[in-house]
Enzyme design. Structure first.
Site, PDB file in Angstrom:
ATOM      1  N   SER A   1     -14.782 -84.958 -27.900  1.00 22.98           N
ATOM      2  CA  SER A   1     -14.839 -84.832 -29.358  1.00 22.98           C
ATOM      3  C   SER A   1     -14.341 -86.114 -30.007  1.00 22.98           C
ATOM      4  O   SER A   1     -13.262 -86.599 -29.686  1.00 22.98           O
ATOM      5  CB  SER A   1     -13.953 -83.680 -29.833  1.00 22.98           C
ATOM      6  OG  SER A   1     -14.309 -82.505 -29.162  1.00 22.98           O
TER       7      SER A   1
ATOM      8  N   GLN B   1     -10.021 -86.476 -26.125  1.00 24.08           N
ATOM      9  CA  GLN B   1      -9.620 -85.697 -24.960  1.00 24.08           C
ATOM     10  C   GLN B   1     -10.617 -85.888 -23.815  1.00 24.08           C
ATOM     11  O   GLN B   1     -11.791 -85.530 -23.972  1.00 24.08           O
ATOM     12  CB  GLN B   1      -9.585 -84.221 -25.370  1.00 24.08           C
ATOM     13  CG  GLN B   1      -9.197 -83.251 -24.279  1.00 24.08           C
ATOM     14  CD  GLN B   1      -9.189 -81.823 -24.796  1.00 24.08           C
ATOM     15  OE1 GLN B   1      -9.984 -81.459 -25.664  1.00 24.08           O
ATOM     16  NE2 GLN B   1      -8.298 -81.002 -24.275  1.00 24.08           N
ATOM     17  N   GLY B   2     -10.175 -86.445 -22.703  1.00 28.48           N
ATOM     18  CA  GLY B   2     -11.052 -86.630 -21.540  1.00 28.48           C
ATOM     19  C   GLY B   2     -10.814 -85.537 -20.518  1.00 28.48           C
ATOM     20  O   GLY B   2     -10.113 -85.734 -19.530  1.00 28.48           O
ATOM     21  N   TYR B   3     -11.362 -84.393 -20.759  1.00 24.40           N
ATOM     22  CA  TYR B   3     -11.172 -83.245 -19.861  1.00 24.40           C
ATOM     23  C   TYR B   3     -12.491 -82.869 -19.159  1.00 24.40           C
ATOM     24  O   TYR B   3     -12.664 -83.075 -17.976  1.00 24.40           O
ATOM     25  CB  TYR B   3     -10.641 -82.040 -20.648  1.00 24.40           C
ATOM     26  CG  TYR B   3      -9.136 -81.925 -20.752  1.00 24.40           C
ATOM     27  CD1 TYR B   3      -8.330 -83.040 -20.947  1.00 24.40           C
ATOM     28  CD2 TYR B   3      -8.513 -80.688 -20.677  1.00 24.40           C
ATOM     29  CE1 TYR B   3      -6.949 -82.930 -21.057  1.00 24.40           C
ATOM     30  CE2 TYR B   3      -7.131 -80.557 -20.783  1.00 24.40           C
ATOM     31  CZ  TYR B   3      -6.350 -81.673 -20.968  1.00 24.40           C
ATOM     32  OH  TYR B   3      -5.007 -81.545 -21.079  1.00 24.40           O
TER      33      TYR B   3
ATOM     34  N   GLU C   1      -3.661 -76.698 -27.807  1.00 27.27           N
ATOM     35  CA  GLU C   1      -5.017 -76.736 -28.357  1.00 27.27           C
ATOM     36  C   GLU C   1      -5.432 -75.344 -28.827  1.00 27.27           C
ATOM     37  O   GLU C   1      -5.948 -75.173 -29.928  1.00 27.27           O
ATOM     38  CB  GLU C   1      -5.997 -77.254 -27.305  1.00 27.27           C
ATOM     39  CG  GLU C   1      -7.455 -77.238 -27.801  1.00 27.27           C
ATOM     40  CD  GLU C   1      -8.433 -77.842 -26.809  1.00 27.27           C
ATOM     41  OE1 GLU C   1      -8.047 -78.089 -25.655  1.00 27.27           O
ATOM     42  OE2 GLU C   1      -9.588 -78.053 -27.207  1.00 27.27           O
TER      43      GLU C   1
ATOM     44  N   GLU D   1     -14.470 -66.330 -22.184  1.00 30.14           N
ATOM     45  CA  GLU D   1     -14.423 -65.701 -20.864  1.00 30.14           C
ATOM     46  C   GLU D   1     -13.234 -66.229 -20.052  1.00 30.14           C
ATOM     47  O   GLU D   1     -12.572 -65.476 -19.329  1.00 30.14           O
ATOM     48  CB  GLU D   1     -15.742 -65.971 -20.116  1.00 30.14           C
ATOM     49  CG  GLU D   1     -16.949 -65.227 -20.707  1.00 30.14           C
ATOM     50  CD  GLU D   1     -17.442 -65.781 -22.040  1.00 30.14           C
ATOM     51  OE1 GLU D   1     -17.120 -66.951 -22.370  1.00 30.14           O
ATOM     52  OE2 GLU D   1     -18.143 -65.065 -22.778  1.00 30.14           O
TER      53      GLU D   1
ATOM     54  N   SER E   1     -13.463 -71.339 -22.693  1.00 28.70           N
ATOM     55  CA  SER E   1     -14.337 -70.351 -23.334  1.00 28.70           C
ATOM     56  C   SER E   1     -13.629 -69.000 -23.452  1.00 28.70           C
ATOM     57  O   SER E   1     -12.599 -68.772 -22.810  1.00 28.70           O
ATOM     58  CB  SER E   1     -15.615 -70.182 -22.511  1.00 28.70           C
ATOM     59  OG  SER E   1     -15.289 -69.571 -21.276  1.00 28.70           O
TER      60      SER E   1
END
Lengths: 356, 403
Positions: free
Chosen positions: B171, B136-138, B253, B386, B384
């Site tokens: 990852s 995943q290229g985020y 995800e 948050e 996250s």
């Protein structure tokens, strides 16, 4: 929200509409103002009975609809949202005890009356301020029951008491040998110490050794349904308030500190709903009831405690006023948290069921 | 007692159940029984035993690793009920699903929704066979929680894009064959300038550097793109649609990260069972430390309520069709409870539960420590906690932005 069938959706919508229009919190204020010890509106209870709500878990052969526990729970939840005062939960539990443990004769005598709303029933189990069914002193000799039961819900209107004695559950009618002493609690609903002094008692001989616990599990789950309605109402009311109240030229809902607290409560509320619905589904399937009931009431206690406390805090000063409804939920919440198992009682029970 | 909640007995579909049993008896290598690491789900290195390869190919050729995906693209084409039966029978046989990773969890479902027919035909079948690893290229160094701030540029060169920039927390990047990537095609608009692009990791100009983490492992990488050429047909959806597609992928995800069933299986024994091995019990078999016993019961009750919530969300999404913002609630709850469980578990084990390596520790103890540390990432990645709270407040509860 569990996925419902068409009948259940109709029942829920009917209950929601009735509670919103006919029994808003203002109706509870009227009941409170009347000062009547039985603390509910007979007319409202008659309307509930006419809609069939008093017979949802009663078999059709005995005048009920046998719609099941999920259906009963949906109605109780909706009534909990508006703090509708009624002996519906108490009567449903008395009927459940007879369905589980009654003889054909006992069923024929009582279930049609309870299902039609003609008679009101209630459980009389605990003998002190803490739920403790392992410690029961009431006893029966020669068909006469003697003992004292503490904080009996809906005692003032009850025609029938389902009473725990040391050797099982008994049916006791109001009248000779039954006396009440009012215990006005913070929720201002009907509670009394009930003294049985040689009252005629008819044993519920069926249902096996687990009858008392089976009945109490139903009490835990149905009480948790009322608590779920209350938690949802406090959450919705608080959210509406945060979207309206302006301070620092901003509505409060724009403040991240408050947004995240509401997000936390929203997650808790989701867990509470799952646990409560899991309890109802366990009752309808008859599978894993004791464990599911413990989870349902423990989560109801934990989450309603937090939401009712935060509800007042997030309302600020106005939440402290009698004029505003939010405080009523707080006061009813603590009474229900302590009934049929406090958080520590339920954790201990969960560990016992799990063998640790 | 297991950590799963009590569920009613499963519904029957006898013929299919019989077919699954026969398949498992014939194809599942007994030496793999009960295997499946506590760190499953992280796309790991590629070494595979003969038995593992055989099992992956057997499942992959039937499409049963992706049981509900359409058959025409290599999925199993099963109903949800059949998929549930497959899961039950696999659990009974001690078998695991060898087809996994980000292709299955995130990219596949998103491509099925947004990809062109040609893209689906090209990319979905290898995912179903477990023959390709996606990463995943985020995130970027300056685009973490503020993901839309990403700066990796995709410059239009006619028949291809030219990519320059840096991704991080990739990852499994060092083992991946391909990367689904959010890139910037327009600098003038923060959100509408983002596009969703598929990049071959062996393209010239792609460089991957693993990052060593507090767990001692290196599951995440920095990924550098220097003048990487990517054909135009690798654009998913329209140019500028990347933020919409990318957020949809995040819902998948989050649903997976929250754990639900797979997390429960991964966690195995209940905390109470573990405690009985590591702390004193009284003559009745109860945990002697009443405070600890209470804390375990408290946790297990909430954990069960979470599992019931994950199940309810599945049933409701089935009724409503597809994942939704409830995935934020599940992710927030599941990751927090997972961390809480790991903390309580190492506390139950005492210093025996903090072994780093070497003698004196079981494999389970050592992997438990690494899983505890790795688990700290779960409330950070995938948005996250948050960020999830922001999503819940704004999208679900309708609480407004500061004016």
């Amino acid at each position: 929200m569990a996925v419902l069938n068409e009948e259940q959706e109709m029942l829920r919508d009917m209950a929601r509409e009735w509670a919103t229009n006919e029994s808003p919190v203002a109706a509870f204020r009227k009941v409170r103002a009347s000062g009547a010890p039985e603390a509910f509106d007979r007319g409202a209870y008659t309307a509930m009975a006419q809609m069939g709500w008093t017979g949802i878990i009663v078999p059709e052969a005995h005048g009920g609809s046998d719609f099941g526990w999920l259906s009963a729970g949906l109605v109780i939840e909706e009534l909990g949202k508006t703090l509708t005062a009624s002996p519906l939960v108490a009567t449903t539990l008395a009927a459940a005890a007879i369905v589980l443990g009654g003889s054909e004769e006992q069923k024929a005598k009582w279930l049609p009356k309870l299902a039609s709303g003609e008679a009101i029933g209630t459980l009389a189990i605990d003998e002190g301020p803490h739920h403790n069914p392992a410690k029961i002193a009431a006893s029966v000799s020669g068909g006469k029951l003697s003992g004292t039961k503490a904080f009996v819900h809906e005692a003032h209107s009850a025609d029938l008491f389902v009473v725990a004695a040391a050797d099982g559950l008994y049916l006791v009618e109001k009248g000779d040998g039954v006396s009440l002493s009012t215990r006005k609690l913070t929720d201002q609903r009907s509670h009394a110490e009930v003294t049985f002094d040689g009252a005629a008692a008819d044993k519920l001989a069926g249902g096996g050794d687990s009858l008392i616990e089976d009945v109490l599990d139903r009490a835990r789950i149905l009480t948790a349904c009322e608590m779920l309605g209350m938690a949802q109402a406090v959450f919705d009311t608080t959210l509406d308030y945060l979207k309206q109240r302006v301070q620092f030229n901003q509505v409060l809902a724009t403040f991240q500190a408050l947004q995240h607290r509401m997000a936390d409560l929203f997650g808790d509320l989701a867990m509470m709903r799952s646990a409560v619905e899991g309890g109802l589904q366990a009752l309808d399937s008859g599978f894993g009831v004791a464990r599911a009931a413990t989870i349902a009431k423990a989560e109801a206690n934990r989450v309603l405690h937090a939401i009712s406390r935060e509800g007042v805090q997030l309302h600020g000063g106005i939440g402290m006023t009698d004029e505003y409804d939010i405080g009523f939920y707080l006061k009813r919440a603590r009474v229900l948290e302590a009934s049929w198992g406090s958080t520590s009682y339920l954790r201990d029970r969960f560990a016992r069921i799990g063998g640790y | 007692m297991a950590t799963q909640p009590d569920v009613p007995p499963p519904s029957e579909d006898d013929a299919f159940r019989e077919e699954v049993r026969d398949f498992l008896a014939e194809n599942f290598p007994s030496e793999l029984k009960g295997k499946g690491s506590a760190l499953a789900g992280v796309d790991g290195p590629t070494e595979e035993s003969e038995a593992q390869r055989k099992w992956r190919e057997a499942m992959g050729s039937r499409g049963w690793g992706t049981p509900t995906w359409p058959k025409e693209y290599g999925g199993g084409g099963l109903s949800r009920k059949q998929a549930a039966i497959l899961n039950e029978e696999m659990a009974k046989a001690g078998a695991y699903n060898p087809i996994g990773g980000m292709g299955v969890m995130m990219f596949g479902p998103t491509l099925l929704e947004y990809g062109s027919e040609a893209q689906k035909k090209e990319h979905i079948p290898p995912i179903c066979r477990g023959a390709v690893r996606w990463c995943q290229g985020y995130s970027e160094p300056n685009a973490g929680s503020d993901l839309a701030n990403l700066q990796t540029m995709a410059e239009d060169k006619g028949d291809h894009y030219l990519i320059n920039g840096q991704k991080t927390w990739t990852s499994g990047g060092q083992w991946a064959d391909k990367c689904f990537c959010l890139v910037r095609t327009d600098k003038s608009d923060k959100h509408k300038g983002i596009s969703f692009l598929l990049i071959d990791m062996d393209s010239p100009g792609v460089e991957v550097r693993p990052i060593q983490m507090i767990s001692g492992m290196s599951p995440f990488c920095e990924t550098f793109f220097t003048d990487v050429k990517v054909p135009k047909e690798n654009l998913v959806g329209e140019e500028g649609q990347g933020w919409t597609i990318g957020k949809r992928l995040l819902q998948h995800e989050r649903t997976n990260l929250s754990g639900g069933g797979s997390l429960a299986r991964m966690m195995g024994a209940s905390l109470a069972d573990i405690a009985k091995k590591y702390v004193e019990t009284d003559e009745s078999g109860a945990i002697a430390d009443k405070v600890l016993r209470d804390r375990i019961a408290d946790f297990e009750i909430r954990w069960n309520a979470f599992l019931l919530t994950a199940r309810r969300a599945t049933e409701e999404s089935k009724a409503a069709g597809g994942v939704s913002e409830i995935s934020s609630v599940l992710k927030k709850l599941g990751t927090k409870l997972g961390q809480e469980r790991a903390e309580l578990m190492i506390e139950i084990m005492g210093l025996q539960g903090l072994g780093w390596e070497g003698e004196g520790f079981t494999e389970a103890e050592l992997s438990g420590v690494r899983a505890w540390l790795f688990g700290k990432a779960t409330t950070i990645y995938g948005g996250s906690t948050e960020i999830q709270n922001n999503i819940i407040a704004k999208r679900v509860l309708g609480m407004l932005d500061h004016q």
